[in-house]
Design a protein around this motif. Sequence first.
Motif, short mmCIF file in Angstrom:
data_model
loop_
_atom_site.label_atom_id
_atom_site.label_comp_id
_atom_site.label_asym_id
_atom_site.label_seq_id
_atom_site.Cartn_x
_atom_site.Cartn_y
_atom_site.Cartn_z
N TYR A 46 0.86 -1.20 0.00
CA TYR A 46 0.00 0.00 0.00
C TYR A 46 0.89 1.24 0.00
O TYR A 46 1.55 1.56 0.99
CB TYR A 46 -0.90 -0.01 1.23
N THR A 47 0.94 1.92 -1.13
CA THR A 47 1.76 3.12 -1.26
C THR A 47 0.94 4.23 -1.91
O THR A 47 0.08 3.97 -2.75
CB THR A 47 3.01 2.86 -2.13
N PRO A 106 5.26 9.33 2.75
CA PRO A 106 6.24 8.36 3.28
C PRO A 106 5.55 7.08 3.75
O PRO A 106 4.46 7.13 4.33
CB PRO A 106 6.89 9.11 4.45
N ALA A 107 6.18 5.93 3.49
CA ALA A 107 5.59 4.63 3.85
C ALA A 107 5.35 4.52 5.34
O ALA A 107 4.39 3.87 5.79
CB ALA A 107 6.51 3.51 3.37
N THR A 127 -0.52 -0.38 8.20
CA THR A 127 0.00 -1.64 7.65
C THR A 127 -1.08 -2.71 7.55
O THR A 127 -0.90 -3.70 6.83
CB THR A 127 1.15 -2.16 8.52
N ASP A 128 -2.21 -2.52 8.22
CA ASP A 128 -3.25 -3.54 8.15
C ASP A 128 -4.29 -3.16 7.11
O ASP A 128 -4.46 -1.98 6.76
CB ASP A 128 -3.92 -3.70 9.51
#
Length: 642
Positions: free
Chosen positions: A70-71, A76-77, A82-83
Amino acid sequence: MSAAEESAFDVYRDRVERPLYRLFVEYGTDEWPWLVVGMTANVIARGASLLPPLVLGVAIDSVFDGNAPYTLPLVPAGMLPTDDVGQFWLSAGIIAGSFVVTAVLTWVYGVAANNFAHRVMHAVRTDSYAKMQELDMWFFDDKQTGEVMSVLNNDATNLERFLDDALQNSVRLGVMLVGIGVVLFAENWQLAALTLVAVPGMVLFTYWFMKKVEPRYAAQRDAVGDLNTRLENALGGVQLVKTAGTESYETDRVRDASHTYFERTLAMLRLNYVYRPGMELLAGVSFAVTFVVGGLWLIQGSGPGPLTGELSSGAFVTFLLLTQRFVTPLSEVSTIVSQYENAKASSERVFGLQDIPRRVTDEPDAVDLTDVEGRVEYDHVDFRYDDDGERILRDVTFDVDPGETVALVGPTGAGKSTLLKLLLRLYDVDGGAIRVDGHDVRDVTASSLRSAVGYVSQDAYLFDGTVAENIRYGRFDADDEAVREAANAAEAHEFITKLPKGYDTEIGERGVKLSGGQRQRLSIARTMLQEPDVLVLDEATSDVDTETEMLIQRSLDRLSADRTTFVIAHRLSTVKDADEILVLEDGAVVERGDHGELLEADGLYAKLWGVQAGEIDELPDEFVERARERQAETVVSGDGDD
């Protein structure tokens, strides 16, 4: 229209260069904050509208398929969840937020754009009107009222529409095309190249359309002007139409003008019928190419033909959604072109009007004319309306002492009205000089000169408003008592009090609710209220019945008492008591003296008096022939007001 027939307005309109650029430089710079806010909001709103397809594509690949990280561009990552659930709600929030931002900023740019457009047009309209008021009588001698109104109304509206709609839509179109192109190439440059393959064709098609449609829009505008002129003439002369029984003739003429407008409009629309569907077809080709190539790419798992690399489902959806976005902005080009062409022509007319130079202007060292006694001198005055035209006045010389009454008589076209318009500096002499109390009228301010001279014409012009407002016109600070005194002196108070609301009665446009004699007496009351030092009466008692003439003449006698007075009259009985009578013929003074002296001289005046008094049946043949020649010359020169 040949070059010789062009008016000053046409000449200066043709000289206007880069009219829309000039519009922004001369008027837009004062309102630049509104323009900047509107443009900025427009760009951001259009950029925000591109986020939903992009985020949707990312969500499909990352959240639903789970085939990619997912970007988000420029994020910024470490700032991203993250889920899957967090990524889903972030995507939904960005999509919803983009719609909110687009809506809010669209409102902002709408408000700013409207403020910019309407503020500019307010300045253009008021400046153009102020310029028109300053123009010399030469301009109005040559222009129709409808054309001047078109500049102040229709042309200003065209410019407002361009600044409000076309300008913003052009920016919107550019942002959408550039933004969509950047997003697509960032996603997959190979598929983007295929998706945008139709764009060069769209550009060429648009260029062809603009070249073809421009002359058709010009022809349509000419047809609109012709139709408006025909309608204005027919409505203005409706009484003549009815009394002559020519309703069907005028209807046919309007029908012909309307049909010409209809045909030229259709000729313009036929191109639009080709252009808009053509653009949609090219956009459809882009969509079809994207769908076929992208679909095969997904099915095969690799690029068809020479294409390499991978294409995700999310990227494919983004491509399909953004490709559809091409259609709407590009299909609006025809509207933008129309508004641009109309605005260009309108700005040429606006600046053509503003660029016309004034001939009658105050000298830098001009002084106010004060404490006027009323001595007037015409010193070898020559005048012609056009530089290359015939002389209307020739070596006219005479003096008038304060308080004297001088009558000007002579045949139509002899130059009587023109002679007195020079006193008011509606025109300037070509030779000689006119002096008031020893001051050359060119050396005093026009406003002070005209304040000292009262003018009562045959055509008593009244404004739409009340009786009191029309009497007070020119002396707006006059109280009610002064207005009533002026009306009494003009033999108008009695009929005014019998009107439904007395002095507060609305009299309609040009005073249509009053009789000719009533309008004339209001005009005299207005002049009396101004208390001029010099008085000009131009056929002030013509075209009224005997009883009304008696009332008007009584009011004029009061008005002219102890004032230097000039009287123009065809009815010689009204001027026989003048201190001096000047007889004009072919622009020159051919006889002068009082009534008795002129009768004894047995010249033109005596002949005219004999005809009007019934002492002779008709003028001699030589006078009739000369009158016919003068009438022909009057038509050519346009000096028909004498």
